[in-house]
Design a protein around this motif. Sequence first.
Motif, PDB file in Angstrom:
ATOM      1  N   ASP A   1      66.029  25.573  16.780  1.00  0.00           N
ATOM      2  CA  ASP A   1      65.988  25.561  15.142  1.00  0.00           C
ATOM      3  C   ASP A   1      64.725  26.368  14.431  1.00  0.00           C
ATOM      4  OD1 ASP A   1      68.006  23.646  14.762  1.00  0.00           O
ATOM      5  OD2 ASP A   1      66.640  22.318  15.955  1.00  0.00           O
ATOM      6  N   LYS A   2      63.800  26.767  15.391  1.00  0.00           N
ATOM      7  CA  LYS A   2      62.883  27.648  14.659  1.00  0.00           C
ATOM      8  C   LYS A   2      63.031  28.932  14.784  1.00  0.00           C
ATOM      9  CE  LYS A   2      59.195  24.059  14.187  1.00  0.00           C
ATOM     10  NZ  LYS A   2      58.542  23.339  15.139  1.00  0.00           N
TER      11      LYS A   2
ATOM     12  N   GLY B   1      63.742  13.485  33.952  1.00  0.00           N
ATOM     13  CA  GLY B   1      62.317  13.395  33.524  1.00  0.00           C
ATOM     14  C   GLY B   1      61.494  14.027  34.953  1.00  0.00           C
TER      15      GLY B   1
ATOM     16  N   GLN C   1      61.817  17.975  34.960  1.00  0.00           N
ATOM     17  CA  GLN C   1      61.072  18.608  33.763  1.00  0.00           C
ATOM     18  C   GLN C   1      59.615  18.538  34.058  1.00  0.00           C
ATOM     19  OE1 GLN C   1      61.935  16.170  30.320  1.00  0.00           O
ATOM     20  NE2 GLN C   1      63.621  17.685  29.572  1.00  0.00           N
ATOM     21  N   LYS C   2      58.974  17.397  34.819  1.00  0.00           N
ATOM     22  CA  LYS C   2      57.502  17.528  35.438  1.00  0.00           C
ATOM     23  C   LYS C   2      57.555  18.674  36.186  1.00  0.00           C
ATOM     24  CE  LYS C   2      54.338  14.665  37.832  1.00  0.00           C
ATOM     25  NZ  LYS C   2      53.120  15.019  36.998  1.00  0.00           N
TER      26      LYS C   2
ATOM     27  N   HIS D   1      72.983  28.251  17.665  1.00  0.00           N
ATOM     28  CA  HIS D   1      73.459  27.212  18.652  1.00  0.00           C
ATOM     29  C   HIS D   1      74.608  27.728  19.294  1.00  0.00           C
ATOM     30  CE1 HIS D   1      71.076  25.240  15.303  1.00  0.00           C
ATOM     31  NE2 HIS D   1      70.532  24.282  16.264  1.00  0.00           N
TER      32      HIS D   1
ATOM     33  N   ASN E   1      68.629   9.598  33.624  1.00  0.00           N
ATOM     34  CA  ASN E   1      67.171   9.669  32.731  1.00  0.00           C
ATOM     35  C   ASN E   1      65.968   9.909  33.534  1.00  0.00           C
ATOM     36  OD1 ASN E   1      67.995   9.827  29.585  1.00  0.00           O
ATOM     37  ND2 ASN E   1      69.396   8.648  30.539  1.00  0.00           N
TER      38      ASN E   1
ATOM     39  N   ILE F   1      68.840  18.630  25.549  1.00  0.00           N
ATOM     40  CA  ILE F   1      68.969  17.267  26.518  1.00  0.00           C
ATOM     41  C   ILE F   1      70.386  17.148  27.026  1.00  0.00           C
ATOM     42  CG2 ILE F   1      68.256  15.215  26.774  1.00  0.00           C
ATOM     43  CD1 ILE F   1      66.464  15.520  24.423  1.00  0.00           C
TER      44      ILE F   1
ATOM     45  N   GLU G   1      55.006  21.805  35.886  1.00  0.00           N
ATOM     46  CA  GLU G   1      53.914  21.940  37.107  1.00  0.00           C
ATOM     47  C   GLU G   1      54.137  23.645  37.934  1.00  0.00           C
ATOM     48  OE1 GLU G   1      53.797  18.462  39.553  1.00  0.00           O
ATOM     49  OE2 GLU G   1      52.646  17.536  38.032  1.00  0.00           O
TER      50      GLU G   1
END
Lengths: 191, 191
Positions: free
Chosen positions: A31-32, A157, A160-161, A57, A153, A115, A165
């Motif tokens: 969006d930025k 997570g 992503q972690k 998009h 979900n 997501i 790392e």
Amino acid sequence: MKSQKIDRRVKYTKLTLKDSLIDLLKVKSIDKITITELCETADINRSTFYAHYKDQHDLMQQIEQELLADLKQYLESYTFQGYEAESFQMIVSIFEYIVANAELCKVLLGPNGDIALQKEVMMLVQRQSFKEIHYNAKISEEMLEYYIIFAVNGSIGLIQKWLQEGMKKTAKEMAEIVTKAVFKGLSAYVG
Amino acid sequence: MKSQKIDRRVKYTKLTLKDSLIDLLKVKSIDKITITELCETADINRSTFYAHYKDQHDLMQQIEQELLADLKQYLESYTFQGYEAESFQMIVSIFEYIVANAELCKVLLGPNGDIALQKEVMMLVQRQSFKEIHYNAKISEEMLEYYIIFAVNGSIGLIQKWLQEGMKKTAKEMAEIVTKAVFKGLSAYVG
DNA sequence: ATTATAATAAACACAGTGTTGGATTACAAC
DNA sequence: GTTGTAATCCAACACTGTGTTTATTATAAT
């Protein structure tokens, strides 16, 4: 049925735009990112951009869909004929795929990623994995639905972690963590 | 130490702006909400907005922080002196809080909400819950970290599904689903 | 009633959007 | 190599939103 040749210019335009967007996504969210900025980075005229895409998009979704299609094809190349080990092997494969396509995955699955895509990927796996469980176990349709949501979900997570790392653990190690969590929960660790 | 009185005009301005943003967030994500649009909805002059907030995200963050502070206070009003039941009771309380503040929570925890906030909330709970487990069980620091990530993300997914479906299940029912998933995983359902 | 200050209204330069028409250039096909 | 095609570039357009400033009006606090 060979796909009709695509003009080299078009190929180049789309390629640099994609590369440039990936680069920008490393720094800021979609969006930025302005179209002007994207075109300057890619050294492509702004009106040329509009000739191919509706907006940022639109371009991003096309990149995502390509990744998803590629992943599906990759997974289909495996037969996955184990029974119990089936889901484990599939999860290993997913992680291996991410390692092999680290740069792109790091962006699309990272904090500036979408997501919706991540869920799409994991839903694909989990639904497949849980297909037979439904018939074998005493779990209701509704509870299975809830649990899949939870597992998907949770797995996202972890991915992503892991990416954050720097993917220090191997694909197999991560797959073990995921399957343990999904199947046994915390009880896997508490005697 | 009474907080110095705030001008009624300021109070009104901030209130309508917040209400208007909540309303707009029901329809579109924060990035697609323009300040002009927000001010027209609130019937507040645009320069007045800038006198109080930097941009949309600034306003949204303030709303989030207020919710978080309120929730913390709410949770502290309970003593939670059960041992094993501690985490369960806390999770029940969370769901009860969401029911009591449905309109706001539906927006902030929903698809147009901020994931960072959601994680902040659940991290708060899970870290608290798992605090003693670390010392009692044979789980390593690292694995605990991984599992918390998994559990937090999974729980957020369940909350979102619950909100989407119109919160048909009670707070207690949801808390049971969450704790079961967290502690036993799929093995809770498979004989 | 007086004073302080919050909110308003109008204007500003600026950046990005989405679209246009025409000039230019590179391409594929022959 | 020549040629018709079409992709790209360039410049300009009106339009929307931004962030800031100024003078003016309205209202709260005392």
